[in-house]
Motif scaffolding. Structure first.
Motif, PDB file in Angstrom:
ATOM      1  N   TYR A   1       0.666   1.887 -12.180  1.00  0.00           N
ATOM      2  CA  TYR A   1       0.438   2.014 -13.751  1.00  0.00           C
ATOM      3  C   TYR A   1      -0.884   1.624 -14.228  1.00  0.00           C
ATOM      4  N   ALA A   2      -1.275   0.536 -13.795  1.00  0.00           N
ATOM      5  CA  ALA A   2      -2.421  -0.086 -14.336  1.00  0.00           C
ATOM      6  C   ALA A   2      -3.502   0.809 -13.874  1.00  0.00           C
ATOM      7  N   SER A   3      -3.616   1.454 -12.704  1.00  0.00           N
ATOM      8  CA  SER A   3      -4.749   2.223 -12.272  1.00  0.00           C
ATOM      9  C   SER A   3      -4.967   3.365 -13.341  1.00  0.00           C
ATOM     10  N   PHE A   4      -3.712   3.865 -13.766  1.00  0.00           N
ATOM     11  CA  PHE A   4      -4.096   4.900 -14.823  1.00  0.00           C
ATOM     12  C   PHE A   4      -5.016   4.335 -16.122  1.00  0.00           C
ATOM     13  N   THR A   5      -4.992   3.037 -16.385  1.00  0.00           N
ATOM     14  CA  THR A   5      -5.905   2.863 -17.492  1.00  0.00           C
ATOM     15  C   THR A   5      -7.347   2.523 -17.382  1.00  0.00           C
ATOM     16  N   VAL A   6      -7.783   2.582 -16.187  1.00  0.00           N
ATOM     17  CA  VAL A   6      -9.058   2.574 -15.868  1.00  0.00           C
ATOM     18  C   VAL A   6     -10.013   3.604 -16.740  1.00  0.00           C
ATOM     19  N   PRO A   7      -9.784   4.990 -16.466  1.00  0.00           N
ATOM     20  CA  PRO A   7     -10.760   5.957 -17.177  1.00  0.00           C
ATOM     21  C   PRO A   7     -10.692   5.602 -18.783  1.00  0.00           C
ATOM     22  N   GLY A   8      -9.380   5.497 -19.265  1.00  0.00           N
ATOM     23  CA  GLY A   8      -8.964   5.357 -20.784  1.00  0.00           C
ATOM     24  C   GLY A   8      -9.792   4.254 -21.180  1.00  0.00           C
ATOM     25  N   THR A   9      -9.539   3.021 -20.638  1.00  0.00           N
ATOM     26  CA  THR A   9     -10.207   1.734 -20.924  1.00  0.00           C
ATOM     27  C   THR A   9     -11.776   2.055 -21.091  1.00  0.00           C
ATOM     28  N   VAL A  10     -12.422   2.447 -20.058  1.00  0.00           N
ATOM     29  CA  VAL A  10     -13.750   2.586 -20.126  1.00  0.00           C
ATOM     30  C   VAL A  10     -14.190   3.529 -21.069  1.00  0.00           C
ATOM     31  N   VAL A  11     -13.724   4.692 -21.466  1.00  0.00           N
ATOM     32  CA  VAL A  11     -14.020   5.676 -22.598  1.00  0.00           C
ATOM     33  C   VAL A  11     -13.912   4.981 -23.956  1.00  0.00           C
ATOM     34  N   THR A  12     -12.840   4.083 -23.960  1.00  0.00           N
ATOM     35  CA  THR A  12     -12.660   3.630 -25.342  1.00  0.00           C
ATOM     36  C   THR A  12     -13.788   2.301 -25.571  1.00  0.00           C
ATOM     37  N   ALA A  13     -14.126   2.027 -24.563  1.00  0.00           N
ATOM     38  CA  ALA A  13     -15.105   0.736 -24.554  1.00  0.00           C
ATOM     39  C   ALA A  13     -16.325   1.536 -25.008  1.00  0.00           C
ATOM     40  N   VAL A  14     -16.798   2.384 -24.322  1.00  0.00           N
ATOM     41  CA  VAL A  14     -18.207   3.292 -24.427  1.00  0.00           C
ATOM     42  C   VAL A  14     -18.151   3.717 -25.802  1.00  0.00           C
ATOM     43  N   VAL A  15     -17.122   4.346 -26.455  1.00  0.00           N
ATOM     44  CA  VAL A  15     -17.046   4.932 -27.771  1.00  0.00           C
ATOM     45  C   VAL A  15     -16.900   3.823 -28.783  1.00  0.00           C
TER      46      VAL A  15
ATOM     47  N   ALA B   1       0.966  -1.205   0.022  1.00  0.00           N
ATOM     48  CA  ALA B   1       0.112   0.141  -0.214  1.00  0.00           C
ATOM     49  C   ALA B   1       0.882   1.383  -0.125  1.00  0.00           C
ATOM     50  N   ALA B   2       1.868   1.137   0.678  1.00  0.00           N
ATOM     51  CA  ALA B   2       2.817   2.273   0.819  1.00  0.00           C
ATOM     52  C   ALA B   2       3.583   2.671  -0.407  1.00  0.00           C
ATOM     53  N   VAL B   3       3.816   1.634  -1.177  1.00  0.00           N
ATOM     54  CA  VAL B   3       4.673   1.803  -2.513  1.00  0.00           C
ATOM     55  C   VAL B   3       3.605   2.072  -3.624  1.00  0.00           C
ATOM     56  N   TYR B   4       2.404   1.666  -3.441  1.00  0.00           N
ATOM     57  CA  TYR B   4       1.361   2.046  -4.421  1.00  0.00           C
ATOM     58  C   TYR B   4       1.058   3.484  -4.288  1.00  0.00           C
ATOM     59  N   ARG B   5       0.965   3.800  -3.173  1.00  0.00           N
ATOM     60  CA  ARG B   5       0.409   5.574  -2.909  1.00  0.00           C
ATOM     61  C   ARG B   5       1.685   6.279  -3.491  1.00  0.00           C
ATOM     62  N   ALA B   6       3.054   5.989  -2.968  1.00  0.00           N
ATOM     63  CA  ALA B   6       4.060   6.765  -3.294  1.00  0.00           C
ATOM     64  C   ALA B   6       4.127   6.609  -5.182  1.00  0.00           C
ATOM     65  N   GLN B   7       3.994   5.563  -5.723  1.00  0.00           N
ATOM     66  CA  GLN B   7       4.121   5.578  -7.088  1.00  0.00           C
ATOM     67  C   GLN B   7       2.725   6.054  -7.724  1.00  0.00           C
ATOM     68  N   LEU B   8       1.725   6.154  -7.206  1.00  0.00           N
ATOM     69  CA  LEU B   8       0.607   6.810  -7.715  1.00  0.00           C
ATOM     70  C   LEU B   8       0.621   8.400  -7.801  1.00  0.00           C
ATOM     71  N   SER B   9       1.154   8.815  -6.498  1.00  0.00           N
ATOM     72  CA  SER B   9       1.487  10.405  -6.482  1.00  0.00           C
ATOM     73  C   SER B   9       2.574  10.783  -7.234  1.00  0.00           C
ATOM     74  N   ARG B  10       3.714   9.981  -7.422  1.00  0.00           N
ATOM     75  CA  ARG B  10       4.706  10.495  -8.222  1.00  0.00           C
ATOM     76  C   ARG B  10       4.375  10.605  -9.824  1.00  0.00           C
ATOM     77  N   ALA B  11       3.594   9.445 -10.355  1.00  0.00           N
ATOM     78  CA  ALA B  11       3.577   9.494 -11.674  1.00  0.00           C
ATOM     79  C   ALA B  11       2.219   9.853 -12.152  1.00  0.00           C
ATOM     80  N   ARG B  12       1.307  10.727 -11.293  1.00  0.00           N
ATOM     81  CA  ARG B  12       0.170  11.177 -11.472  1.00  0.00           C
ATOM     82  C   ARG B  12       0.313  12.064 -12.701  1.00  0.00           C
ATOM     83  N   VAL B  13       1.208  13.156 -12.327  1.00  0.00           N
ATOM     84  CA  VAL B  13       1.400  14.354 -13.225  1.00  0.00           C
ATOM     85  C   VAL B  13       1.848  14.074 -14.694  1.00  0.00           C
ATOM     86  N   ALA B  14       3.049  13.063 -14.512  1.00  0.00           N
ATOM     87  CA  ALA B  14       3.604  12.577 -15.749  1.00  0.00           C
ATOM     88  C   ALA B  14       2.940  11.714 -16.714  1.00  0.00           C
ATOM     89  N   ARG B  15       1.955  10.986 -16.220  1.00  0.00           N
ATOM     90  CA  ARG B  15       1.415   9.771 -16.744  1.00  0.00           C
ATOM     91  C   ARG B  15       0.024  10.234 -17.541  1.00  0.00           C
TER      92      ARG B  15
END
Length: 274
Positions: free
Chosen positions: A134-148, A38-52
């Motif tokens: 990194y996989a968490s960033f794919t959720v909105p894009g995958t849903v949008v792609t599927a709906v479109v 959980a600690a590594v996940y939160r750190a990676q999520l906050s670090r990669a949010r802006v760049a990814r």
């Protein structure tokens, strides 16, 4: 037995407590996997949010653009299902496979693994935490792609909830593969190349309808981890989905994900001790 005060002892004579060797300090408890994860996940999520986030838009627009191009070639039926399912999972491949391979390749080349090696966290927590972020960033894009895609090809939206299983399972399989490629590649340029080749394989073998592929290419397609996530998602567009086959494809995808993450953990330990 008489008791002699310590002050009455001659100089140079130590008491039993003073003469005994000092006890080693008690070590703290070992870091547990889930809190470390959980600690590594939160750190990676906050670090990669802006760049990814910009790259996530690129992945989404790429998949939507592919579906628009395929709309002029594919009319409907099973081919349309394959295009929409493959384009949706392609977003996961772009982030979890391509970007994660680049990340771990650069981390190894820059000596960043030495920082993680000094932290009191299990190696599996580092790999799983980064892969999950990194996989968490794919959720909105995958849903949008599927709906479109469903809107473009006239497919039903009733079973899009299956993405709640497809995204983490396909993401785990592709993220483990991407992390392993980045950690095993001797140079970051090679890690980037391998990540790009993996994403290209997911594009060509996942988006194109399998009915139009040669038999040799179909066999290669079966070796790609994301194929089973694509197949599971595509089956749900049928009027009466075969849920046994859907669960079977998801199970295969999950087993491949466990194996690929285990290989990535082994690759992390191998790279960290060098």
């Amino acid at each position: 037995m008489s008791v002699v005060p310590a002050g009455a002892l001659p100089a140079g004579v130590l008491t039993a407590e003073e003469a005994a060797p000092p006890r080693p300090a008690a070590l703290g408890p070992r870091a547990r996997l889930l809190p470390s994860l959980a600690a590594v996940y939160r750190a990676q999520l906050s670090r990669a949010r802006v760049a990814r986030i910009p790259l996530l838009f690129v992945a989404t627009f790429q998949s939507v653009g592919i579906m628009i191009l395929m709309r002029g070639v594919v009319d409907g039926g099973g081919e349309a299902r394959a295009v929409v399912a493959g384009s949706s999972v392609l977003v996961v491949a772009f982030v979890a496979l391509n970007l994660l391979a680049q990340y771990f390749g650069q981390l190894r080349a820059s000596g960043g693994l030495d920082h993680y090696a000094t932290l009191p966290v299990p190696p599996a927590a580092v790999v799983l935490g980064a892969a999950g972020a990194y996989a968490s960033f794919t959720v909105p894009g995958t849903v949008v792609t599927a709906v479109v895609g469903c809107a473009l090809f006239g497919l039903p939206l009733a079973h899009l909830w299956i993405l709640a299983a497809v995204i983490p399972l396909a993401g785990a399989a592709l993220a483990g593969l991407g992390a392993a490629l980045g950690l095993l590649a001797p140079r970051p340029e090679l890690a980037t190349l391998l990540g790009q080749l993996g994403m290209s394989a997911a594009l060509l073998l996942g988006v194109l309808p399998p009915e139009r592929m040669p038999e040799a290419v179909r066999l290669t397609r079966d070796l790609l981890p994301s194929t089973y996530g694509v197949e599971a998602f595509a089956r749900t567009f049928a009027p009466h989905p075969d849920w046994a086959h859907v669960l079977g494809d998801l199970a295969v995808c999950g087993v491949v994900g466990v194996i690929s993450l285990a290989v990535a953990t082994w690759a992390y330990r191998r790279a960290a001790v060098r």
